[in-house]
Design an enzyme around this catalytic site. Structure first.
Site, mmCIF file in Angstrom:
data_model
loop_
_atom_site.group_PDB
_atom_site.id
_atom_site.type_symbol
_atom_site.label_atom_id
_atom_site.label_comp_id
_atom_site.label_asym_id
_atom_site.label_seq_id
_atom_site.Cartn_x
_atom_site.Cartn_y
_atom_site.Cartn_z
ATOM 1 N N CYS A 1 0.837 -1.206 0.000
ATOM 2 C CA CYS A 1 0.000 0.000 0.000
ATOM 3 C C CYS A 1 0.876 1.262 0.000
ATOM 4 O O CYS A 1 1.511 1.566 -0.994
ATOM 5 C CB CYS A 1 -0.976 -0.030 1.161
ATOM 6 S SG CYS A 1 -2.350 1.137 0.966
ATOM 7 N N HIS B 1 -3.745 -5.436 1.018
ATOM 8 C CA HIS B 1 -3.508 -5.747 2.427
ATOM 9 C C HIS B 1 -3.957 -7.180 2.693
ATOM 10 O O HIS B 1 -4.903 -7.674 2.079
ATOM 11 C CB HIS B 1 -4.294 -4.803 3.334
ATOM 12 C CG HIS B 1 -3.795 -3.402 3.342
ATOM 13 N ND1 HIS B 1 -2.647 -3.035 3.991
ATOM 14 C CD2 HIS B 1 -4.306 -2.268 2.778
ATOM 15 C CE1 HIS B 1 -2.464 -1.726 3.844
ATOM 16 N NE2 HIS B 1 -3.449 -1.241 3.104
#
Length: 351
Positions: A175, A287
């Site tokens: 991310c 994630h």
């Protein structure tokens, strides 16, 4: 919305905290509090009855339950303050995994599954000196990517990461970490800082532009086989989630192994990650990537073989273990709370 005020009795001072909090609220705020809950109680709960009576008389609010302390609960930590208890140096384990602990680190539970592997030693570092000689380095997500990127440069870790890659140590970005690995980050709406552009680490052929809204999705993705340290890392279907600002653009011809095929139940086909052809750097927006057992084990086994160690089979179903932990929490909570009262509060509030 109705409010249930919960106190962690394991920290001490919970009765004073509940009474004091209610006393400090404005009357209209206090009226929204429909009940009190005591959490993490140790010992004989019958001995706590006088305290429950006191709370109800003092506050005029019902105590809806006293939840016992649950040993070895096994659920994700909620707050990064728990990182203070994480290892700072490698422990026992064949494979050493270093996570860069930036000041604005987020979603650090992405790496809990790696820490649970018996042959892996995961540790968090904040300085060049703490980094040591890991087998792989992970750059995590961030609540403020541009500020953490500036911190990496000021701390010397940015130069250190580039040097580590030149020496053959792989680096993985998740991310915000993925965004930092690129060439540049643009922030035209100043969603994170006063800077319109911040130079990235230059380790991946991508650029990121922040938007003024956040993308949040549960995702199913496909991991195409790609090079990692000279071997082929292949895992097939992946589950996880996205929560990020902005869009990352990939240079033509770059390796794009991670493709989301479903976002929150809707079919799609979107690239959410990039890898270098030399197999030393990759990043993704997914994630929970390492919670996927085949992917996690395949990556660790490549690191093992690189060190001359034999690969190991998949040894656990991490997601199933998590589900059992949360089911256990739900069962204990339901047993010790007045669920009828809570459902009544929700119903009376139109929820």
């Amino acid at each position: 919305a109705p409010v249930l005020l919960v106190a962690d009795i394991d920290r001490g001072g919970s009765l004073a905290a509940l009474v004091g909090t209610l006393e400090l609220l404005e009357p209209e705020e206090r009226d929204l509090v429909k009940g009190l809950i005591i959490n993490k109680f140790r010992g004989d709960i019958s001995l706590f009855t006088p305290a429950v009576d006191f709370l109800e008389q003092k506050t005029g609010k019902p105590v809806l339950g006293v939840i016992p302390y649950i040993e070895h609960l096994g659920i994700d930590e909620e707050d990064s303050v728990s990182l203070d208890d994480k290892p700072r140096v490698p422990q026992t384990g064949d494979v050493q995994i270093a996570v860069i602990q930036t000041p604005k680190i987020s979603n650090f539970t992405d790496f809990d599954s790696l820490a649970e592997e018996p042959d892996a030693s995961l540790y968090y570092v904040r300085t060049v000196e703490e980094l040591g000689h890991p087998d792989v380095i992970i750059l995590p997500g961030s609540k403020n990517t541009t500020e953490d990127l500036r911190w990496l440069r000021a701390s010397g870790l940015a130069d250190c990461l580039s040097l580590q890659v030149k020496r053959g140590t792989p680096v993985i970005g998740i991310c915000g970490g993925y965004q930092m690995l690129g060439q540049s980050i643009y922030d035209p709406h100043h969603t994170e800082s006063d800077f319109s552009e911040v130079a990235g680490l230059g380790l991946l052929p991508v650029t990121t532009t922040f938007a003024d809204w956040k993308q949040t999705y549960q995702v199913q993705a496909l991991c195409r086989p790609f090079s990692f340290m000279g071997e082929t890392l292949q895992a097939g279907r992946l589950g996880g989630y996205e929560i990020h600002m902005g869009q990352t653009d990939v240079a033509p011809g770059a390796v794009e192994p991670f493709v989301v095929c479903q976002r929150s139940g809707r079919d799609c086909s979107l690239t959410v990650g990039t890898a270098r052809e030399d197999g030393l750097v990759f990043g993704t927006y997914i994630h929970g990537l390492f919670d996927n057992d085949p992917f996690r084990r395949d990556m660790i086994n490549i690191l093992r073989r690189h060190k001359g160690l034999a690969p190991l089979p998949v040894q656990r179903n991490y997601r199933a273990e998590k589900e059992r932990s949360y089911d256990r929490l739900a069962a204990v909570t339901a047993q010790h709370l007045d669920m009828d009262a809570i459902l009544r509060i929700m119903r009376d509030s139109g929820l």
